[in-house]
Design a protein around this motif. Structure first.
Motif, PDB file in Angstrom:
ATOM      1  N   LEU A 238     -10.127  17.080  -3.378  1.00 45.96           N
ATOM      2  CA  LEU A 238      -9.399  15.835  -3.105  1.00 45.96           C
ATOM      3  C   LEU A 238      -9.190  15.659  -1.609  1.00 45.96           C
ATOM      4  CD1 LEU A 238      -7.652  13.347  -3.739  1.00 45.96           C
ATOM      5  CD2 LEU A 238      -5.729  14.910  -4.176  1.00 45.96           C
ATOM      6  N   THR A 239      -9.613  14.514  -1.110  1.00 48.09           N
ATOM      7  CA  THR A 239      -9.313  14.112   0.264  1.00 48.09           C
ATOM      8  C   THR A 239      -8.212  13.065   0.211  1.00 48.09           C
ATOM      9  OG1 THR A 239     -11.557  14.546   1.061  1.00 48.09           O
ATOM     10  CG2 THR A 239     -10.195  13.040   2.373  1.00 48.09           C
ATOM     11  N   THR A 240      -7.065  13.403   0.774  1.00 46.75           N
ATOM     12  CA  THR A 240      -5.913  12.504   0.785  1.00 46.75           C
ATOM     13  C   THR A 240      -5.990  11.594   2.003  1.00 46.75           C
ATOM     14  OG1 THR A 240      -4.545  14.139  -0.355  1.00 46.75           O
ATOM     15  CG2 THR A 240      -3.397  12.410   0.872  1.00 46.75           C
ATOM     16  N   VAL A 241      -5.732  10.307   1.777  1.00 45.41           N
ATOM     17  CA  VAL A 241      -5.720   9.337   2.873  1.00 45.41           C
ATOM     18  C   VAL A 241      -4.283   8.846   3.034  1.00 45.41           C
ATOM     19  CG1 VAL A 241      -6.755   7.236   3.797  1.00 45.41           C
ATOM     20  CG2 VAL A 241      -8.067   8.669   2.203  1.00 45.41           C
ATOM     21  N   PRO A 242      -3.509   9.473   3.933  1.00 47.43           N
ATOM     22  CA  PRO A 242      -2.084   9.132   4.074  1.00 47.43           C
ATOM     23  C   PRO A 242      -1.875   7.665   4.455  1.00 47.43           C
ATOM     24  CG  PRO A 242      -2.590  11.194   5.202  1.00 47.43           C
ATOM     25  CD  PRO A 242      -3.898  10.572   4.836  1.00 47.43           C
ATOM     26  N   GLY A 243      -0.977   6.997   3.741  1.00 43.42           N
ATOM     27  CA  GLY A 243      -0.610   5.624   4.062  1.00 43.42           C
ATOM     28  C   GLY A 243      -1.535   4.563   3.518  1.00 43.42           C
ATOM     29  N   ALA A 244      -2.645   4.949   2.903  1.00 46.62           N
ATOM     30  CA  ALA A 244      -3.623   3.966   2.432  1.00 46.62           C
ATOM     31  C   ALA A 244      -3.259   3.445   1.053  1.00 46.62           C
ATOM     32  CB  ALA A 244      -5.019   4.580   2.406  1.00 46.62           C
ATOM     33  N   SER A 245      -3.551   2.169   0.815  1.00 42.65           N
ATOM     34  CA  SER A 245      -3.327   1.547  -0.485  1.00 42.65           C
ATOM     35  C   SER A 245      -4.640   1.513  -1.267  1.00 42.65           C
ATOM     36  CB  SER A 245      -2.771   0.133  -0.319  1.00 42.65           C
ATOM     37  OG  SER A 245      -3.762  -0.724   0.231  1.00 42.65           O
ATOM     38  N   HIS A 246      -4.661   0.771  -2.360  1.00 45.72           N
ATOM     39  CA  HIS A 246      -5.857   0.725  -3.205  1.00 45.72           C
ATOM     40  C   HIS A 246      -7.001  -0.007  -2.510  1.00 45.72           C
ATOM     41  CE1 HIS A 246      -7.875   1.116  -7.066  1.00 45.72           C
ATOM     42  NE2 HIS A 246      -8.269  -0.145  -6.975  1.00 45.72           N
ATOM     43  N   SER A 247      -6.683  -0.997  -1.703  1.00 48.34           N
ATOM     44  CA  SER A 247      -7.733  -1.857  -1.155  1.00 48.34           C
ATOM     45  C   SER A 247      -8.093  -1.577   0.295  1.00 48.34           C
ATOM     46  CB  SER A 247      -7.314  -3.333  -1.279  1.00 48.34           C
ATOM     47  OG  SER A 247      -6.088  -3.550  -0.603  1.00 48.34           O
ATOM     48  N   ASP A 248      -7.247  -0.857   1.028  1.00 46.55           N
ATOM     49  CA  ASP A 248      -7.522  -0.705   2.467  1.00 46.55           C
ATOM     50  C   ASP A 248      -7.878   0.720   2.886  1.00 46.55           C
ATOM     51  OD1 ASP A 248      -5.117   0.654   2.344  1.00 46.55           O
ATOM     52  OD2 ASP A 248      -4.090  -0.571   3.848  1.00 46.55           O
ATOM     53  N   PHE A 249      -8.038   1.634   1.931  1.00 44.13           N
ATOM     54  CA  PHE A 249      -8.215   3.040   2.289  1.00 44.13           C
ATOM     55  C   PHE A 249      -9.482   3.277   3.112  1.00 44.13           C
ATOM     56  CE2 PHE A 249     -10.729   2.552  -1.461  1.00 44.13           C
ATOM     57  CZ  PHE A 249     -11.764   3.475  -1.364  1.00 44.13           C
ATOM     58  N   ALA A 250     -10.489   2.397   2.958  1.00 42.67           N
ATOM     59  CA  ALA A 250     -11.767   2.605   3.629  1.00 42.67           C
ATOM     60  C   ALA A 250     -11.693   2.398   5.140  1.00 42.67           C
ATOM     61  CB  ALA A 250     -12.827   1.682   3.039  1.00 42.67           C
ATOM     62  N   ILE A 251     -10.616   1.797   5.638  1.00 36.17           N
ATOM     63  CA  ILE A 251     -10.508   1.593   7.084  1.00 36.17           C
ATOM     64  C   ILE A 251      -9.836   2.785   7.774  1.00 36.17           C
ATOM     65  CG2 ILE A 251     -10.353  -0.909   6.756  1.00 36.17           C
ATOM     66  CD1 ILE A 251      -7.361  -0.713   7.453  1.00 36.17           C
ATOM     67  N   PHE A 252      -9.349   3.743   7.010  1.00 41.05           N
ATOM     68  CA  PHE A 252      -8.623   4.865   7.578  1.00 41.05           C
ATOM     69  C   PHE A 252      -9.586   5.953   8.051  1.00 41.05           C
ATOM     70  CE2 PHE A 252      -5.312   2.637   5.512  1.00 41.05           C
ATOM     71  CZ  PHE A 252      -4.098   3.081   6.021  1.00 41.05           C
ATOM     72  N   PRO A 253      -9.252   6.610   9.162  1.00 41.40           N
ATOM     73  CA  PRO A 253     -10.168   7.632   9.712  1.00 41.40           C
ATOM     74  C   PRO A 253     -10.435   8.787   8.760  1.00 41.40           C
ATOM     75  CG  PRO A 253      -8.024   7.676  10.836  1.00 41.40           C
ATOM     76  CD  PRO A 253      -8.069   6.428  10.014  1.00 41.40           C
ATOM     77  N   GLU A 254      -9.459   9.157   7.929  1.00 37.99           N
ATOM     78  CA  GLU A 254      -9.674  10.264   6.991  1.00 37.99           C
ATOM     79  C   GLU A 254     -10.806   9.944   6.011  1.00 37.99           C
ATOM     80  OE1 GLU A 254      -5.418  10.466   8.357  1.00 37.99           O
ATOM     81  OE2 GLU A 254      -6.760   8.879   7.630  1.00 37.99           O
ATOM     82  N   PHE A 255     -10.858   8.685   5.573  1.00 43.77           N
ATOM     83  CA  PHE A 255     -11.935   8.261   4.666  1.00 43.77           C
ATOM     84  C   PHE A 255     -13.269   8.272   5.396  1.00 43.77           C
ATOM     85  CE2 PHE A 255     -14.769   4.938   3.090  1.00 43.77           C
ATOM     86  CZ  PHE A 255     -14.861   5.248   1.741  1.00 43.77           C
ATOM     87  N   LYS A 256     -13.310   7.692   6.582  1.00 43.72           N
ATOM     88  CA  LYS A 256     -14.566   7.580   7.324  1.00 43.72           C
ATOM     89  C   LYS A 256     -15.139   8.949   7.670  1.00 43.72           C
ATOM     90  CE  LYS A 256     -13.393   3.092   9.387  1.00 43.72           C
ATOM     91  NZ  LYS A 256     -13.124   2.377  10.654  1.00 43.72           N
ATOM     92  N   LEU A 257     -14.285   9.861   8.101  1.00 41.68           N
ATOM     93  CA  LEU A 257     -14.754  11.197   8.469  1.00 41.68           C
ATOM     94  C   LEU A 257     -15.284  11.956   7.253  1.00 41.68           C
ATOM     95  CD1 LEU A 257     -11.953  12.238  10.997  1.00 41.68           C
ATOM     96  CD2 LEU A 257     -14.362  11.793  11.529  1.00 41.68           C
ATOM     97  N   LYS A 258     -14.596  11.819   6.130  1.00 43.31           N
ATOM     98  CA  LYS A 258     -15.052  12.520   4.922  1.00 43.31           C
ATOM     99  C   LYS A 258     -16.370  11.953   4.424  1.00 43.31           C
ATOM    100  CE  LYS A 258     -14.752  15.665   1.879  1.00 43.31           C
ATOM    101  NZ  LYS A 258     -14.830  17.088   2.286  1.00 43.31           N
ATOM    102  N   MET A 259     -16.520  10.644   4.449  1.00 39.12           N
ATOM    103  CA  MET A 259     -17.768  10.045   3.996  1.00 39.12           C
ATOM    104  C   MET A 259     -18.918  10.438   4.926  1.00 39.12           C
ATOM    105  SD  MET A 259     -17.331   8.565   1.145  1.00 39.12           S
ATOM    106  CE  MET A 259     -18.900   7.725   1.053  1.00 39.12           C
TER     107      MET A 259
END
Length: 264
Positions: A238-259
């Motif tokens: 599991l990669t947690t994206v702190p502060g992200a909601s259902h629709s905006d998580f893809a703009i967070f650096p944690e998501f981008k780095l993991k992808m």
């Protein structure tokens, strides 16, 4: 006493009528499709082609195959419950930018796909049919399944029998009954819901690495869903994206780095 009996009877009839209405209308409440005219022209950057497949007589499943030169492999993308690939197609560039072809398709009744969804099995059968038609084009290449929200249950089920290199699930639910109960806590969901999408069962059987991505502020599919899924086995991360909601998580650096890491 007679009046009380009458009132109770009226309430029971009202409740039964309401539940029957909800049961009969659940597809329209779950699958919020956007229909596209057959002449609709897509406008995405890069190279892509339209594909039409016929899993059964009278049913055409429409998809887009996004291409890159000398791809690492193919990503099968399973989108969420709203819209069509006219909007979901924008996410193909995330994978293309890292050297992957992407096949994205619309479920029955979505976009240019014909038919209607009336049972869960048809979604799984269509996914299997499409995979078996497209994967031979990439038999010397790598394969990733990527599921988003509703699509996580379809991607996970397919991965049980057709093992990809990895399974990536963004904002997954524990199972569909769990997430619908979260959204409608006063309804007898287990009695009404025809669609189960048992991620909790599928991931026990999946043999490939599973990567979950979920925002902590997701109020549509609770973050705790992914926490519970992670506990199913050591093959699940599991990669947690702190502060992200259902629709905006893809703009967070944690998501981008993991992808970026997963698409190497």
């Amino acid at each position: 006493m007679l009046m009380l009996i009458i009132i109770v009877a009226i309430l029971l009839v009202a409740i039964v009528t309401t539940l029957a209405f909800l049961y009969s209308r659940q597809e329209k409440m779950i699958f919020l499709s956007e229909k596209l005219d057959k002449s609709h022209v897509f406008n995405f950057p890069g190279e892509y082609e339209e594909r039409i497949y016929r899993p059964e007589e009278g049913i055409d499943i429409h998809g887009l195959l996004f291409r890159v030169p000398e791809p690492k492999g193919i990503v099968f993308y399973f989108h969420g419950h709203m819209g069509s690939i006219a909007s979901w197609g924008q996410w193909a560039s995330l994978f293309q930018d890292h050297g992957w072809d992407v096949f994205m398709w619309d479920y029955r009744g979505y976009g240019k796909s014909t038919g209607v969804i009336s049972q869960e099995r048809s979604l799984h059968d269509d996914a299997k049919f499409l995979y078996e038609r497209i994967s031979p084009e990439y038999k010397e290449k790598r394969t990733i399944f990527y599921g988003r929200s509703l699509g996580t249950g379809i991607a996970s089920k397919l991965a049980v029998d057709h093992i990809p290199e990895k399974l990536i699930l963004s904002t997954p639910y524990f199972n569909f009954e769990d997430v619908v109960s979260h959204q409608h806590p006063l309804l007898p969901v287990s009695m009404l819901l025809k669609y189960k999408f048992r991620n909790d069962l599928y991931l026990k059987e999946v043999k490939c690495p599973v990567h979950l991505l979920h925002g902590t502020e997701d109020d549509f599919v609770p973050y705790e869903s992914s926490v519970m899924l992670q506990e199913i086995g050591d093959h699940i991360e599991l990669t947690t994206v702190p502060g992200a909601s259902h629709s905006d998580f893809a703009i967070f650096p944690e998501f981008k780095l993991k992808m970026e890491e997963l698409l190497k």
